[in-house]
Motif scaffolding. Structure first.
Motif, PDB file in Angstrom:
ATOM      1  N   PHE A  99       0.823  -1.208   0.000  1.00 18.88           N
ATOM      2  CA  PHE A  99       0.000   0.000   0.000  1.00 18.88           C
ATOM      3  C   PHE A  99       0.859   1.262   0.000  1.00 18.88           C
ATOM      4  CE2 PHE A  99      -3.062  -3.101   1.735  1.00 18.88           C
ATOM      5  CZ  PHE A  99      -4.109  -2.874   0.848  1.00 18.88           C
ATOM      6  N   ASP A 100       1.993   1.230   0.679  1.00 16.97           N
ATOM      7  CA  ASP A 100       2.869   2.393   0.702  1.00 16.97           C
ATOM      8  C   ASP A 100       3.452   2.657  -0.686  1.00 16.97           C
ATOM      9  OD1 ASP A 100       4.279   4.386   2.541  1.00 16.97           O
ATOM     10  OD2 ASP A 100       5.972   3.477   1.522  1.00 16.97           O
ATOM     11  N   ALA A 101       3.828   1.605  -1.405  1.00 11.88           N
ATOM     12  CA  ALA A 101       4.372   1.767  -2.749  1.00 11.88           C
ATOM     13  C   ALA A 101       3.316   2.303  -3.714  1.00 11.88           C
ATOM     14  CB  ALA A 101       4.925   0.432  -3.256  1.00 11.88           C
ATOM     15  N   LEU A 159      13.391   7.251  -1.797  1.00 12.56           N
ATOM     16  CA  LEU A 159      13.482   8.565  -2.421  1.00 12.56           C
ATOM     17  C   LEU A 159      13.874   8.460  -3.897  1.00 12.56           C
ATOM     18  CD1 LEU A 159      15.220  10.749   0.319  1.00 12.56           C
ATOM     19  CD2 LEU A 159      12.885  10.983  -0.541  1.00 12.56           C
ATOM     20  N   THR A 160      14.687   7.478  -4.236  1.00 16.13           N
ATOM     21  CA  THR A 160      15.154   7.342  -5.613  1.00 16.13           C
ATOM     22  C   THR A 160      14.015   7.092  -6.597  1.00 16.13           C
ATOM     23  OG1 THR A 160      17.307   6.534  -4.861  1.00 16.13           O
ATOM     24  CG2 THR A 160      16.706   6.083  -7.152  1.00 16.13           C
ATOM     25  N   PRO A 161      13.133   6.106  -6.380  1.00 17.20           N
ATOM     26  CA  PRO A 161      12.013   5.946  -7.313  1.00 17.20           C
ATOM     27  C   PRO A 161      11.070   7.137  -7.313  1.00 17.20           C
ATOM     28  CG  PRO A 161      11.767   4.479  -5.422  1.00 17.20           C
ATOM     29  CD  PRO A 161      13.146   5.042  -5.364  1.00 17.20           C
ATOM     30  N   ALA A 162      10.918   7.794  -6.148  1.00 16.05           N
ATOM     31  CA  ALA A 162      10.056   8.979  -6.088  1.00 16.05           C
ATOM     32  C   ALA A 162      10.639  10.100  -6.948  1.00 16.05           C
ATOM     33  CB  ALA A 162       9.893   9.439  -4.644  1.00 16.05           C
ATOM     34  N   LEU A 163      11.939  10.319  -6.831  1.00 19.93           N
ATOM     35  CA  LEU A 163      12.589  11.367  -7.621  1.00 19.93           C
ATOM     36  C   LEU A 163      12.558  11.020  -9.108  1.00 19.93           C
ATOM     37  CD1 LEU A 163      14.177  13.984  -7.686  1.00 19.93           C
ATOM     38  CD2 LEU A 163      16.266  12.669  -7.292  1.00 19.93           C
ATOM     39  N   LEU A 164      12.750   9.757  -9.425  1.00 22.30           N
ATOM     40  CA  LEU A 164      12.695   9.318 -10.824  1.00 22.30           C
ATOM     41  C   LEU A 164      11.318   9.585 -11.417  1.00 22.30           C
ATOM     42  CD1 LEU A 164      13.848   7.767 -13.279  1.00 22.30           C
ATOM     43  CD2 LEU A 164      13.071   5.645 -12.167  1.00 22.30           C
ATOM     44  N   GLY A 165      10.270   9.209 -10.698  1.00 22.47           N
ATOM     45  CA  GLY A 165       8.917   9.424 -11.187  1.00 22.47           C
ATOM     46  C   GLY A 165       8.573  10.900 -11.328  1.00 22.47           C
ATOM     47  N   ALA A 166       9.001  11.698 -10.354  1.00 22.24           N
ATOM     48  CA  ALA A 166       8.719  13.133 -10.409  1.00 22.24           C
ATOM     49  C   ALA A 166       9.435  13.788 -11.583  1.00 22.24           C
ATOM     50  CB  ALA A 166       9.133  13.793  -9.097  1.00 22.24           C
ATOM     51  N   VAL A 190       7.375   3.720 -10.823  1.00 22.08           N
ATOM     52  CA  VAL A 190       7.768   4.049  -9.445  1.00 22.08           C
ATOM     53  C   VAL A 190       7.490   2.868  -8.528  1.00 22.08           C
ATOM     54  CG1 VAL A 190       7.316   5.564  -7.480  1.00 22.08           C
ATOM     55  CG2 VAL A 190       7.442   6.526  -9.783  1.00 22.08           C
ATOM     56  N   MET A 191       6.311   2.292  -8.670  1.00 28.16           N
ATOM     57  CA  MET A 191       5.952   1.141  -7.834  1.00 28.16           C
ATOM     58  C   MET A 191       6.879  -0.035  -8.110  1.00 28.16           C
ATOM     59  SD  MET A 191       1.825   1.537  -8.323  1.00 28.16           S
ATOM     60  CE  MET A 191       1.542  -0.160  -7.853  1.00 28.16           C
ATOM     61  N   ALA A 192       7.200  -0.264  -9.388  1.00 28.43           N
ATOM     62  CA  ALA A 192       8.048  -1.404  -9.753  1.00 28.43           C
ATOM     63  C   ALA A 192       9.449  -1.255  -9.173  1.00 28.43           C
ATOM     64  CB  ALA A 192       8.112  -1.538 -11.268  1.00 28.43           C
ATOM     65  N   VAL A 193      10.020  -0.049  -9.260  1.00 29.93           N
ATOM     66  CA  VAL A 193      11.354   0.167  -8.702  1.00 29.93           C
ATOM     67  C   VAL A 193      11.329  -0.011  -7.190  1.00 29.93           C
ATOM     68  CG1 VAL A 193      13.196   1.866  -8.379  1.00 29.93           C
ATOM     69  CG2 VAL A 193      12.037   1.695 -10.582  1.00 29.93           C
ATOM     70  N   SER A 197      13.501  -2.933  -5.431  1.00 31.02           N
ATOM     71  CA  SER A 197      14.524  -2.622  -4.435  1.00 31.02           C
ATOM     72  C   SER A 197      14.300  -3.406  -3.153  1.00 31.02           C
ATOM     73  CB  SER A 197      14.522  -1.120  -4.136  1.00 31.02           C
ATOM     74  OG  SER A 197      13.332  -0.727  -3.479  1.00 31.02           O
ATOM     75  N   GLU A 198      13.041  -3.652  -2.834  1.00 32.74           N
ATOM     76  CA  GLU A 198      12.742  -4.448  -1.638  1.00 32.74           C
ATOM     77  C   GLU A 198      13.080  -5.914  -1.878  1.00 32.74           C
ATOM     78  OE1 GLU A 198      11.439  -4.830   2.311  1.00 32.74           O
ATOM     79  OE2 GLU A 198      11.735  -3.010   1.110  1.00 32.74           O
ATOM     80  N   PHE A 199      12.800  -6.393  -3.078  1.00 32.10           N
ATOM     81  CA  PHE A 199      13.024  -7.807  -3.384  1.00 32.10           C
ATOM     82  C   PHE A 199      14.507  -8.130  -3.473  1.00 32.10           C
ATOM     83  CE2 PHE A 199      13.461 -11.364  -6.372  1.00 32.10           C
ATOM     84  CZ  PHE A 199      12.637 -12.305  -5.763  1.00 32.10           C
ATOM     85  N   TRP A 200      15.276  -7.253  -4.134  1.00 23.44           N
ATOM     86  CA  TRP A 200      16.706  -7.511  -4.325  1.00 23.44           C
ATOM     87  C   TRP A 200      17.590  -6.782  -3.322  1.00 23.44           C
ATOM     88  CZ3 TRP A 200      14.130  -7.284  -9.351  1.00 23.44           C
ATOM     89  CH2 TRP A 200      14.125  -8.507 -10.008  1.00 23.44           C
ATOM     90  N   GLY A 201      16.988  -6.014  -2.428  1.00 20.85           N
ATOM     91  CA  GLY A 201      17.762  -5.354  -1.393  1.00 20.85           C
ATOM     92  C   GLY A 201      18.589  -4.178  -1.875  1.00 20.85           C
ATOM     93  N   TRP A 202      18.086  -3.436  -2.876  1.00 23.14           N
ATOM     94  CA  TRP A 202      18.824  -2.276  -3.360  1.00 23.14           C
ATOM     95  C   TRP A 202      18.769  -1.165  -2.314  1.00 23.14           C
ATOM     96  CZ3 TRP A 202      15.992  -2.176  -8.753  1.00 23.14           C
ATOM     97  CH2 TRP A 202      16.414  -3.283  -9.492  1.00 23.14           C
ATOM     98  N   ARG A 203      19.919  -0.590  -2.008  1.00 23.30           N
ATOM     99  CA  ARG A 203      19.997   0.494  -1.031  1.00 23.30           C
ATOM    100  C   ARG A 203      20.952   1.573  -1.527  1.00 23.30           C
ATOM    101  NH1 ARG A 203      19.302  -4.149   1.882  1.00 23.30           N
ATOM    102  NH2 ARG A 203      17.764  -4.063   3.574  1.00 23.30           N
ATOM    103  N   ALA A 204      20.720   2.779  -1.060  1.00 19.94           N
ATOM    104  CA  ALA A 204      21.630   3.873  -1.392  1.00 19.94           C
ATOM    105  C   ALA A 204      22.910   3.717  -0.587  1.00 19.94           C
ATOM    106  CB  ALA A 204      20.967   5.220  -1.085  1.00 19.94           C
TER     107      ALA A 204
END
Length: 240
Positions: A99-101, A159-166, A190-193, A197-204
Motif C-alpha cells: 500500500f505504501d508503494a 526517495l530514488t524511485p520517487a525522484l525518478l517518477g517526479a 515508481v511502484m516497480a522500482v 529494491s525491496e526484493f533484491w535489497g537495493w539500497r543507497a
C-alpha cells in the motif's frame, strides 16, 4: 493535458493514493499497538499529509483535504476498515509495503502534474511531486515515534524511485506529452522500482558508523554513594 481530463485523472489518482497511504498508516498504527482512534488518526495524517504539503507549497489554499471534506471521510473510513479487517489484511505478505508503494507512485505523479498545471518550472514541479510522495509517510513515521523510513540507512530505495517518477512526469508535462496513459506508466514504474529494491535489497550508499553518545551518562547511584578510598585516605592524612 486538457484541464478537464486532468481533473478527472487527478481525482482518480488522489482517491486511490489516499486510500493506499491511509491503509499503510492504519497498519503501522496497529503494529505500534494504538487503539482505534490512533489508527484512524494516523490513517488521516498519512493519507492527506502529502497532499496538504503539496497544496501549501504551490499556494493552493485552502488545501484540498480541507476544502473537499470527502477526503477526510475516505481516510477515516479506511482506518476504520483496517481496524475491523486487520487480521485478514496482515496475512498478506508485507501488506504495508504494497500500500505504501501504491501511494508513493500515485502521489508523486499527481503532485507533479498539479504543480505543472499551475505553470511551475520542471525542477520546481519535480520537487513538489517528490515531497507530495514522501510527505505523508514522513508524518506517519514521526507521529508513530520512528525515524522516517526515507532517512533510515537500512531502508531500500524510496526517495530514488520517487525522484525518478517526479522527474519523468515533469519532463513529459513540459514537452506536452503528459497523457493519462503515460502518467499511469510512470506510476507503475515508481511502484516497480520500489518493489524491486525491496526484493533484491537495493539500497543507497551509506557510511557504516556507530551511534555516538552526545549527552554524557550520569554516574550511577552506587558509584555516587561509595566514597573514593583515595579521597578518604587523603582526608585522614590531613587530619593527622
Amino acid at each position: 493535458m486538457n484541464p478537464e481530463v486532468f481533473s478527472t485523472v487527478a481525482l482518480a489518482f488522489e482517491t486511490a493514493g489516499l486510500v493506499a497511504f491511509a491503509t499503510s498508516g492504519a497498519l503501522l498504527a496497529a503494529e505500534r499497538r494504538m487503539d482505534i482512534i490512533g489508527m484512524i488518526g494516523l490513517a488521516v495524517v498519512t493519507g492527506t499529509g502529502g497532499g496538504m504539503l503539496r497544496d501549501v507549497l504551490i499556494g493552493a489554499t485552502p488545501v484540498a483535504a480541507l476544502e473537499n471534506w470527502w477526503m477526510l471521510i475516505v481516510a477515516c473510513a479506511t482506518g476504520l476498515l483496517v481496524f475491523f479487517l486487520y487480521r485478514l489484511i496482515k496475512r498478506l505478505h508485507r501488506a504495508m509495503l504494497v500500500f505504501d508503494a501504491i501511494g508513493l507512485g500515485i502521489f508523486v505523479v499527481n503532485g507533479t502534474l498539479k504543480a505543472g498545471l499551475l505553470e511551475l518550472n520542471p525542477v520546481a514541479g519535480a520537487t513538489v511531486g517528490l515531497l507530495t510522495g514522501v510527505g505523508g509517510g514522513i508524518m506517519r513515521d514521526v507521529i508513530a515515534g520512528d525515524i522516517p523510513v526515507v532517512f533510515k540507512r537500512d531502508t531500500t530505495l524510496y526517495l530514488t524511485p520517487a525522484l525518478l517518477g517526479a522527474a519523468l512526469t515533469a519532463t513529459l508535462f513540459e514537452l506536452g506529452w503528459a497523457q493519462w496513459w503515460a502518467t499511469l506508466l510512470i506510476t507503475l514504474l515508481v511502484m516497480a522500482v520500489r518493489f524491486a529494491s525491496e526484493f533484491w535489497g537495493w539500497r543507497a550508499p551509506s557510511l557504516r558508523t556507530q551511534a555516538l553518545s552526545i549527552i554524557p551518562q550520569p554516574e550511577s547511584d552506587e558509584a555516587a554513594s561509595t566514597p573514593d578510598t583515595n579521597d578518604s585516605g587523603a582526608r585522614k592524612k590531613r587530619k593527622r
